[in-house]
Motif scaffolding. Structure first.
Motif, PDB file in Angstrom:
ATOM      1  N   GLU A   4       0.827  -1.266  -0.066  1.00  0.00           N
ATOM      2  CA  GLU A   4       0.105   0.071   0.094  1.00  0.00           C
ATOM      3  C   GLU A   4       0.834   1.271  -0.017  1.00  0.00           C
ATOM      4  OE1 GLU A   4      -2.786  -0.193   3.046  1.00  0.00           O
ATOM      5  OE2 GLU A   4      -3.949  -2.051   2.417  1.00  0.00           O
ATOM      6  N   ALA A   5       1.885   1.111   0.801  1.00  0.00           N
ATOM      7  CA  ALA A   5       2.780   2.414   0.658  1.00  0.00           C
ATOM      8  C   ALA A   5       3.539   2.516  -0.449  1.00  0.00           C
ATOM      9  CB  ALA A   5       3.949   2.166   1.721  1.00  0.00           C
ATOM     10  N   GLU A   6       3.873   1.508  -1.310  1.00  0.00           N
ATOM     11  CA  GLU A   6       4.425   1.572  -2.603  1.00  0.00           C
ATOM     12  C   GLU A   6       3.390   2.244  -3.578  1.00  0.00           C
ATOM     13  OE1 GLU A   6       6.158  -1.546  -5.823  1.00  0.00           O
ATOM     14  OE2 GLU A   6       6.480  -1.755  -3.823  1.00  0.00           O
ATOM     15  N   GLN A   7       2.331   1.571  -3.339  1.00  0.00           N
ATOM     16  CA  GLN A   7       1.097   2.388  -4.278  1.00  0.00           C
ATOM     17  C   GLN A   7       0.903   3.759  -4.152  1.00  0.00           C
ATOM     18  OE1 GLN A   7      -2.518   0.060  -3.677  1.00  0.00           O
ATOM     19  NE2 GLN A   7      -3.586   1.163  -5.512  1.00  0.00           N
ATOM     20  N   ASP A   8       0.907   4.221  -2.820  1.00  0.00           N
ATOM     21  CA  ASP A   8       0.996   5.598  -2.579  1.00  0.00           C
ATOM     22  C   ASP A   8       1.873   6.184  -3.211  1.00  0.00           C
ATOM     23  OD1 ASP A   8      -1.477   5.134  -1.124  1.00  0.00           O
ATOM     24  OD2 ASP A   8      -0.656   5.319   0.742  1.00  0.00           O
ATOM     25  N   ILE A   9       3.193   5.860  -3.198  1.00  0.00           N
ATOM     26  CA  ILE A   9       4.274   6.578  -3.781  1.00  0.00           C
ATOM     27  C   ILE A   9       3.975   6.551  -5.304  1.00  0.00           C
ATOM     28  CG2 ILE A   9       6.783   6.425  -4.260  1.00  0.00           C
ATOM     29  CD1 ILE A   9       7.047   5.075  -1.531  1.00  0.00           C
ATOM     30  N   ALA A  10       3.521   5.581  -5.867  1.00  0.00           N
ATOM     31  CA  ALA A  10       3.534   5.743  -7.504  1.00  0.00           C
ATOM     32  C   ALA A  10       2.196   6.414  -7.708  1.00  0.00           C
ATOM     33  CB  ALA A  10       3.226   4.244  -8.022  1.00  0.00           C
ATOM     34  N   ASP A  11       1.387   6.506  -6.944  1.00  0.00           N
ATOM     35  CA  ASP A  11       0.180   7.317  -7.190  1.00  0.00           C
ATOM     36  C   ASP A  11       0.552   8.665  -7.046  1.00  0.00           C
ATOM     37  OD1 ASP A  11      -1.480   5.268  -7.500  1.00  0.00           O
ATOM     38  OD2 ASP A  11      -2.571   5.363  -5.597  1.00  0.00           O
ATOM     39  N   GLY A  12       1.429   9.133  -6.277  1.00  0.00           N
ATOM     40  CA  GLY A  12       1.745  10.610  -5.879  1.00  0.00           C
ATOM     41  C   GLY A  12       2.610  10.950  -7.029  1.00  0.00           C
ATOM     42  N   ALA A  13       3.454  10.260  -7.783  1.00  0.00           N
ATOM     43  CA  ALA A  13       4.386  10.328  -8.780  1.00  0.00           C
ATOM     44  C   ALA A  13       3.437  10.654  -9.991  1.00  0.00           C
ATOM     45  CB  ALA A  13       5.229   9.475  -8.983  1.00  0.00           C
ATOM     46  N   LEU A  14       2.471   9.513 -10.119  1.00  0.00           N
ATOM     47  CA  LEU A  14       1.519  10.174 -11.315  1.00  0.00           C
ATOM     48  C   LEU A  14       0.907  11.177 -11.172  1.00  0.00           C
ATOM     49  CD1 LEU A  14      -0.147   6.317 -11.938  1.00  0.00           C
ATOM     50  CD2 LEU A  14       1.580   7.487 -13.371  1.00  0.00           C
ATOM     51  N   ARG A  15       0.353  11.582 -10.079  1.00  0.00           N
ATOM     52  CA  ARG A  15      -0.148  12.824 -10.099  1.00  0.00           C
ATOM     53  C   ARG A  15       0.394  14.078 -10.381  1.00  0.00           C
ATOM     54  NH1 ARG A  15      -1.832  11.263  -4.888  1.00  0.00           N
ATOM     55  NH2 ARG A  15      -3.445   9.730  -5.268  1.00  0.00           N
ATOM     56  N   ILE A  16       1.871  14.092 -10.022  1.00  0.00           N
ATOM     57  CA  ILE A  16       2.854  15.207 -10.212  1.00  0.00           C
ATOM     58  C   ILE A  16       3.128  15.154 -11.538  1.00  0.00           C
ATOM     59  CG2 ILE A  16       5.096  15.822  -9.823  1.00  0.00           C
ATOM     60  CD1 ILE A  16       5.052  14.823  -6.935  1.00  0.00           C
ATOM     61  N   GLY A  17       3.338  14.026 -12.368  1.00  0.00           N
ATOM     62  CA  GLY A  17       3.543  14.074 -13.769  1.00  0.00           C
ATOM     63  C   GLY A  17       2.345  14.330 -14.396  1.00  0.00           C
ATOM     64  N   TYR A  18       1.163  14.133 -14.135  1.00  0.00           N
ATOM     65  CA  TYR A  18      -0.182  14.903 -14.829  1.00  0.00           C
ATOM     66  C   TYR A  18      -0.260  16.216 -14.713  1.00  0.00           C
ATOM     67  CZ  TYR A  18      -4.977  15.183 -15.936  1.00  0.00           C
ATOM     68  OH  TYR A  18      -5.995  15.594 -16.512  1.00  0.00           O
ATOM     69  N   ALA A  19       0.139  16.763 -13.416  1.00  0.00           N
ATOM     70  CA  ALA A  19       0.018  18.025 -13.229  1.00  0.00           C
ATOM     71  C   ALA A  19       0.818  18.803 -13.881  1.00  0.00           C
ATOM     72  CB  ALA A  19       0.071  18.410 -11.874  1.00  0.00           C
ATOM     73  N   LYS A  20       2.050  18.213 -14.002  1.00  0.00           N
ATOM     74  CA  LYS A  20       3.171  19.152 -15.033  1.00  0.00           C
ATOM     75  C   LYS A  20       2.843  19.034 -16.613  1.00  0.00           C
ATOM     76  CE  LYS A  20       7.592  18.548 -14.465  1.00  0.00           C
ATOM     77  NZ  LYS A  20       8.911  18.209 -14.434  1.00  0.00           N
ATOM     78  N   ARG A  21       2.297  17.918 -17.036  1.00  0.00           N
ATOM     79  CA  ARG A  21       1.678  17.905 -18.377  1.00  0.00           C
ATOM     80  C   ARG A  21       0.608  18.828 -18.445  1.00  0.00           C
ATOM     81  NH1 ARG A  21       2.466  12.433 -17.285  1.00  0.00           N
ATOM     82  NH2 ARG A  21       0.050  12.258 -17.199  1.00  0.00           N
ATOM     83  N   ARG A  22      -0.224  19.296 -17.702  1.00  0.00           N
ATOM     84  CA  ARG A  22      -1.371  19.924 -17.850  1.00  0.00           C
ATOM     85  C   ARG A  22      -0.764  21.576 -17.769  1.00  0.00           C
ATOM     86  NH1 ARG A  22      -6.308  18.972 -19.150  1.00  0.00           N
ATOM     87  NH2 ARG A  22      -6.958  20.271 -17.260  1.00  0.00           N
ATOM     88  N   ASN A  23       0.245  21.749 -16.993  1.00  0.00           N
ATOM     89  CA  ASN A  23       0.702  23.300 -16.940  1.00  0.00           C
ATOM     90  C   ASN A  23       1.542  23.613 -18.069  1.00  0.00           C
ATOM     91  OD1 ASN A  23       1.904  25.491 -16.182  1.00  0.00           O
ATOM     92  ND2 ASN A  23       2.604  24.834 -14.125  1.00  0.00           N
ATOM     93  N   PRO A  24       1.107  24.636 -18.902  1.00  0.00           N
ATOM     94  CA  PRO A  24       1.996  25.029 -20.114  1.00  0.00           C
ATOM     95  C   PRO A  24       3.066  25.496 -19.843  1.00  0.00           C
ATOM     96  CG  PRO A  24      -0.490  25.935 -19.908  1.00  0.00           C
ATOM     97  CD  PRO A  24      -0.198  25.190 -18.907  1.00  0.00           C
ATOM     98  N   MET A  25       3.320  26.251 -19.005  1.00  0.00           N
ATOM     99  CA  MET A  25       4.866  26.713 -18.440  1.00  0.00           C
ATOM    100  C   MET A  25       5.564  25.509 -18.135  1.00  0.00           C
ATOM    101  SD  MET A  25       6.184  29.423 -18.435  1.00  0.00           S
ATOM    102  CE  MET A  25       7.586  30.291 -17.898  1.00  0.00           C
ATOM    103  N   ALA A  26       5.136  24.548 -17.588  1.00  0.00           N
ATOM    104  CA  ALA A  26       6.206  23.269 -17.260  1.00  0.00           C
ATOM    105  C   ALA A  26       6.266  22.558 -18.580  1.00  0.00           C
ATOM    106  CB  ALA A  26       5.403  22.336 -16.175  1.00  0.00           C
ATOM    107  N   ARG A  27       5.444  22.415 -19.414  1.00  0.00           N
ATOM    108  CA  ARG A  27       5.750  21.817 -20.569  1.00  0.00           C
ATOM    109  C   ARG A  27       6.781  22.684 -21.727  1.00  0.00           C
ATOM    110  NH1 ARG A  27      -0.063  21.023 -23.177  1.00  0.00           N
ATOM    111  NH2 ARG A  27       1.146  20.260 -24.912  1.00  0.00           N
ATOM    112  N   ILE A  28       6.676  24.005 -21.582  1.00  0.00           N
ATOM    113  CA  ILE A  28       7.861  24.878 -22.243  1.00  0.00           C
ATOM    114  C   ILE A  28       8.982  24.646 -21.731  1.00  0.00           C
ATOM    115  CG2 ILE A  28       8.458  27.096 -22.793  1.00  0.00           C
ATOM    116  CD1 ILE A  28       5.174  27.897 -23.146  1.00  0.00           C
ATOM    117  N   GLN A  29       9.007  24.706 -20.488  1.00  0.00           N
ATOM    118  CA  GLN A  29      10.442  24.571 -19.641  1.00  0.00           C
ATOM    119  C   GLN A  29      10.932  23.106 -19.888  1.00  0.00           C
ATOM    120  OE1 GLN A  29       9.871  24.835 -15.567  1.00  0.00           O
ATOM    121  NE2 GLN A  29      11.636  25.674 -15.176  1.00  0.00           N
TER     122      GLN A  29
END
Length: 77
Positions: free
Chosen positions: A41-66
């Motif tokens: 469950e802890a490993e799953q929480d870490i993976a879920d957090g990483a996926l959420r961060i990656g998704y947020a970065k892809r949604r942010n135009p400035m992060a995509r440009i960077q």
């Protein structure tokens, strides 16, 4: 193995332990199964957090440009 399959296997293992193991060893084995489930469950929480961060970065135009600019710089080096 997905979470549903893991929980099903865990339940089967716990039932086998309850039916076939002496009471002295039973508690130790069930404790190990519990620790294993907590680790998964802890490993799953870490993976879920990483996926959420990656998704947020892809949604942010400035992060995509960077990321694009940094990628171009890395390729040029």
């Amino acid at each position: 193995m997905n979470n549903h399959a893991f929980q099903a296997a865990r339940t089967q293992l716990e039932q086998l332990i309850h039916r076939n193991v002496d009471s002295k060893e039973k508690l130790a084995m069930l404790s190990l199964v519990k620790d294993m489930a907590a680790a998964m469950e802890a490993e799953q929480d870490i993976a879920d957090g990483a996926l959420r961060i990656g998704y947020a970065k892809r949604r942010n135009p400035m992060a995509r440009i960077q990321d694009f600019i940094l990628g171009e710089v890395r390729v040029a080096q």
